[in-house]
Design a protein around this motif. Structure first.
Motif, PDB file in Angstrom:
ATOM      1  N   GLY A  61       0.803  -1.213   0.000  1.00 23.99           N
ATOM      2  CA  GLY A  61       0.000   0.000   0.000  1.00 23.99           C
ATOM      3  C   GLY A  61       0.836   1.264   0.000  1.00 23.99           C
ATOM      4  O   GLY A  61       0.383   2.329  -0.439  1.00 23.99           O
ATOM      5  N   GLU A  62       2.072   1.146   0.478  1.00 19.74           N
ATOM      6  CA  GLU A  62       2.967   2.295   0.522  1.00 19.74           C
ATOM      7  C   GLU A  62       3.847   2.411  -0.721  1.00 19.74           C
ATOM      8  O   GLU A  62       4.202   3.507  -1.139  1.00 19.74           O
ATOM      9  CB  GLU A  62       3.861   2.204   1.772  1.00 19.74           C
ATOM     10  N   ILE A  63       4.208   1.272  -1.323  1.00 23.42           N
ATOM     11  CA  ILE A  63       5.200   1.320  -2.406  1.00 23.42           C
ATOM     12  C   ILE A  63       4.586   1.206  -3.806  1.00 23.42           C
ATOM     13  O   ILE A  63       5.247   1.540  -4.793  1.00 23.42           O
ATOM     14  CB  ILE A  63       6.257   0.216  -2.224  1.00 23.42           C
ATOM     15  N   LEU A  64       3.339   0.734  -3.911  1.00 24.49           N
ATOM     16  CA  LEU A  64       2.714   0.589  -5.223  1.00 24.49           C
ATOM     17  C   LEU A  64       1.798   1.775  -5.521  1.00 24.49           C
ATOM     18  O   LEU A  64       1.237   2.384  -4.601  1.00 24.49           O
ATOM     19  CB  LEU A  64       1.892  -0.704  -5.287  1.00 24.49           C
ATOM     20  N   ASP A  65       1.643   2.076  -6.816  1.00 19.31           N
ATOM     21  CA  ASP A  65       0.711   3.148  -7.178  1.00 19.31           C
ATOM     22  C   ASP A  65      -0.713   2.570  -7.262  1.00 19.31           C
ATOM     23  O   ASP A  65      -0.927   1.356  -7.139  1.00 19.31           O
ATOM     24  CB  ASP A  65       1.107   3.809  -8.501  1.00 19.31           C
ATOM     25  N   LYS A  66      -1.700   3.418  -7.457  1.00 23.40           N
ATOM     26  CA  LYS A  66      -3.108   3.004  -7.422  1.00 23.40           C
ATOM     27  C   LYS A  66      -3.446   1.958  -8.486  1.00 23.40           C
ATOM     28  O   LYS A  66      -4.203   1.019  -8.230  1.00 23.40           O
ATOM     29  CB  LYS A  66      -4.004   4.241  -7.592  1.00 23.40           C
TER      30      LYS A  66
END
Length: 347
Positions: A61-66
């Protein structure tokens, strides 16, 4: 300064009254509970797969984009849907499970009761065809009879034909290794300490000190070997010889136990009391593989349902009160010390 002194006396009196009241309440509770059966403990079960999945989701949730997150959620839903279809058709295979039990041993193997109940719970549901039990073991050894019982508890898993793996991340020596050798497979971290297949006993003797102070000790026994070495009497060579013979006999039993459960070990090579770090332990077959418990269990989560199982005893009301009283007394003492220290710097 006079005000601070008076305040300190008042505070001490107040704390004394509070402690007295709490002790009185604890006494009443203890009397009322007398004769009642102790409250049984409970089995706590935590699914390791879920914990690892939650950590993974939090990190992603912190390192991937939407867009990447949406794609992963879409793929996860698709997999779940396919699994549901397979279950409906009856194509799904029985779930394979791993049960993880912890044992952190002290000199008395005090966790024997926890181990016993945890194993009883697991054996009531485990399937020999699909399941495995993993014991994360940490112990430097201790009393022979206590660790003999702990080893016998692990033997119950083997007798039920359920694969048993022992993971040693730090130490499994002496009685700890007696437990570990029961397993079908022993894993150890590279610098874990294993071995110490030996027996030791020691006790102080105060006889000379007592004689110097004209103090006699009367020790009466029935049976030639009822008492061999004592702490207060005058020990004899005959008593020492018998005590040493008993140690040697215990050592022979220990060696036979290891030889029976782990025949790949050259017992004459390792049963001299030495210890080995993980890599060296692998060289002499004390362990089967170098791997941490985290690595082994995390890998298992990819194909198995992994559950941590632990039996926890419920504390009675008087035990909880006892803990509360101890905490309260400690806080009160700390407060008095803090007040006294602060008064030093006030003129």
């Amino acid at each position: 300064m006079e005000f601070l002194a008076e305040y300190g006396v008042f505070l001490a009196k107040a704390i004394t009254v509070v402690i007295a009241v709490v002790l009185a309440v604890a006494g009443i509770v203890a009397v009322s509970a007398k004769g009642k059966h102790a409250t049984e403990g409970v089995i706590e079960v935590n699914k390791v797969n879920k914990r690892i999945s939650n950590m993974k989701d939090a990190l992603e949730g912190e390192i991937l984009d939407k867009d990447e997150i949406k794609e992963k959620e879409k793929a996860a839903k698709k997999d779940k849907k396919n699994q549901s279809k397979s279950s409906a058709k009856g194509d799904s295979k029985p779930a394979k499970r791993m049960y993880v039990i912890d044992f952190d041993g002290d000199i008395k193997a005090s966790e024997n009761e926890t181990l016993r109940n945890s194993i009883t719970a697991v054996l009531s549901v485990a399937d020999p065809k699909n399941d495995e039990v993993v014991v994360r073991l940490e112990s430097g050894g201790g009393m022979v009879h206590s660790y003999g019982l702990a080893s016998a508890q692990l033997d119950r898993i083997k007798n039920a034909n359920i694969p048993l793996t022992v993971c040693v991340d730090k130490v499994a020596a002496s009685g700890g290794y007696m437990m570990a050798c029961v397993a079908d497979k022993i894993l150890a971290s590279p610098f874990a300490v294993l071995g110490s297949i030996g027996v030791v006993a020691q006790l102080p003797n105060f006889n000379k000190l007592l004689k110097k102070n004209s103090i006699d000790i009367e020790l009466l026994t029935a049976g030639e070997h009822k008492r061999t070495l004592t702490m207060f009497g005058e020990n004899t060579d005959q008593g020492r010889e018998k005590f040493k013979h008993d140690l040697e006999d215990t050592h022979e039993l220990f060696k036979s136990f290891v030889r029976e459960h782990r025949p790949v070990v050259n017992i004459s090579e390792v049963a001299n009391g030495d210890v080995w770090f993980g890599k060296r332990a692998l060289d002499v077959n004390l362990v089967d593989e170098l791997k941490t418990s985290d690595e082994y269990i995390s890998q298992a989560c990819e194909s198995l349902d992994v559950f941590e199982v632990k039996y926890k005893e419920k504390k009675s009301l008087q035990e909880k009160l006892g803990l509360s009283i101890a905490a309260g007394v400690e806080q009160a003492i700390q407060k008095l010390i803090s007040t006294a220290q602060q008064s030093r710097f006030i003129s």
